[in-house]
Design an enzyme around this catalytic site. Structure first.
Site, PDB file in Angstrom:
ATOM      1  N   GLN A   5      45.561  -0.876  57.238  1.00 17.51           N
ATOM      2  CA  GLN A   5      45.982   0.377  57.653  1.00 17.51           C
ATOM      3  C   GLN A   5      47.451   0.123  58.171  1.00 17.51           C
ATOM      4  O   GLN A   5      48.124   1.306  58.929  1.00 17.51           O
ATOM      5  CB  GLN A   5      45.325   0.794  58.724  1.00 17.51           C
ATOM      6  CG  GLN A   5      44.977   0.091  60.074  1.00 17.51           C
ATOM      7  CD  GLN A   5      43.889   0.526  60.855  1.00 17.51           C
ATOM      8  OE1 GLN A   5      43.824   0.915  62.033  1.00 17.51           O
ATOM      9  NE2 GLN A   5      42.623   0.637  60.392  1.00 17.51           N
TER      10      GLN A   5
ATOM     11  N   THR B  62      57.497  23.340  47.479  1.00 15.50           N
ATOM     12  CA  THR B  62      58.860  23.963  48.270  1.00 15.50           C
ATOM     13  C   THR B  62      59.854  23.887  47.226  1.00 15.50           C
ATOM     14  O   THR B  62      60.811  24.895  47.226  1.00 15.50           O
ATOM     15  CB  THR B  62      59.047  23.082  49.393  1.00 15.50           C
ATOM     16  OG1 THR B  62      57.796  23.018  50.391  1.00 15.50           O
ATOM     17  CG2 THR B  62      60.135  23.815  50.176  1.00 15.50           C
TER      18      THR B  62
END
Length: 342
Positions: free
Chosen positions: A279, A15
């Site tokens: 996690q 971007t």
């Protein structure tokens, strides 16, 4: 009179390098040779800037190990010509690339700083200018003719992070990245504050060694309640699979059902490398702390300690490609470039 530090700006895509076409409204990459024209503030920096652009800029979602090799090779080629490197990169896989490069660029003595933006450089509210200007300024920092930063970093929204300690946590906020288990290395405000005790620096006598082999026979497996035996068996039976990063619960805990442990044990016995990472968004694996992780330790699962998933998978890819490793568990559990706790 001392020469100004020289910085090579490497544009891979993303971007940050886009401008809006006023006729169509579509975003397109602009010619980075015209960078100073678009950001005249760069004239104020006390360094010289040259640019290098990928022939075909890519969206970071298309990032591949071959492109990491390309980035590392560019740095290798221009290493002695420039004092620092800034890589413009899409934010989605920036943490993976920063982690990979930290392992591939052994004995790095110069800054390699990845940055990008959430909005294009031509947007009225863009974060691109600040990220780019400060990343270049940090790359040009020197003391006693030596770079202050001598490692692979990621700069985003006023903070400089160790690249292999980062994760992207927001698709919308300018503050898109976090370093969950270690403080940022620098912060940009009215003054640029460097957290010097955290900086990695290696003996200047060690030459840069660029590693260009990365195994792709790896995968990430996230545990969830209800995972079926046939699913795990099918994954571990994938042809040529060499290693997996197993995202477990909490401090490294996993199901204690016999089928789960036996399936893992059989795969490990056949040579599969299994890395245990949490996690959770922060914290560390501590196998043996709870009964639900003790058996993982016993069957040969490797502790990822407080490493991020992004750094774990790229370190696994890197180490699997090294032919000289005799004790893989020790090699993985030993920090290479600040990616995990001692």
């Amino acid at each position: 009179m001392k020469n100004k530090p020289s910085i090579l700006l490497i544009y891979t895509g993303g971007t940050i390098g886009m401008v809006k076409d006023f006729k169509t409204g579509a975003l397109r990459a602009f010619n980075f040779d015209q960078l100073v024209e678009r950001i005249p503030e760069l004239h104020l920096l006390d360094c010289s800037i040259e640019t290098y652009s990928f022939d075909v800029p890519i969206d970071s979602s298309d990032m591949q190990p071959e492109l990491w090799v390309q980035m590392a090779s560019i740095i290798e080629e221009y290493y002695h010509k420039f004092d620092g490197f800034v890589i413009l990169h899409g934010s989605d896989t920036m943490s993976y690339s920063a982690s990979a490069l930290s392992f591939m660029l052994e004995n790095l003595h110069k800054p390699v700083i990845l940055t990008g933006s959430q909005l294009p450089i031509g947007d009225l509210r863009t974060d691109a200018k600040e990220n780019l200007i400060t990343a270049i300024q940090i790359a040009a920092l020197q003391e006693n003719n030596q770079p202050v930063i001598q490692e692979v970093c990621l700069y985003f929204e006023y903070k400089l992070y160790r690249g292999n300690r980062t994760s992207k946590v927001s698709a919308e906020l300018f503050n898109a990245f976090t370093s969950p288990n270690i403080a940022h290395l620098a912060e940009s405000g009215v003054n640029l504050r460097i957290n010097r005790p955290l900086l990695v620096q290696k003996a200047a006598s060690l030459p840069l060694t660029v590693h260009k082999e990365m195994s792709r026979n790896v995968m990430i497996l996230k545990l969830f309640p209800g995972m079926q035996q046939k699913v795990l068996e099918a994954i571990l039976a994938i042809s040529n699979l060499e290693g997996i990063v197993l995202e477990t619960y909490g401090a490294g805990n996993a199901p204690t059902e016999s089928w789960f442990l036996e399936t893992l044990k059989e795969a490990i016995t056949k040579g599969l490398k299994v890395i245990n990472v949490t996690q959770c968004s922060s914290g560390s694996v501590s196998m043996g702390k709870y009964e639900t992780s003790t058996e993982l330790k016993q069957i040969g699962v490797i502790s990822g300690k407080d490493i991020t998933t992004e750094a774990a998978i790229t370190k696994l890819m890197f180490l699997l490609a090294q032919n000289s490793i005799t004790d893989f568990k020790t090699a993985f559990e030993t920090p290479i470039c600040g990616e995990m706790e001692e």
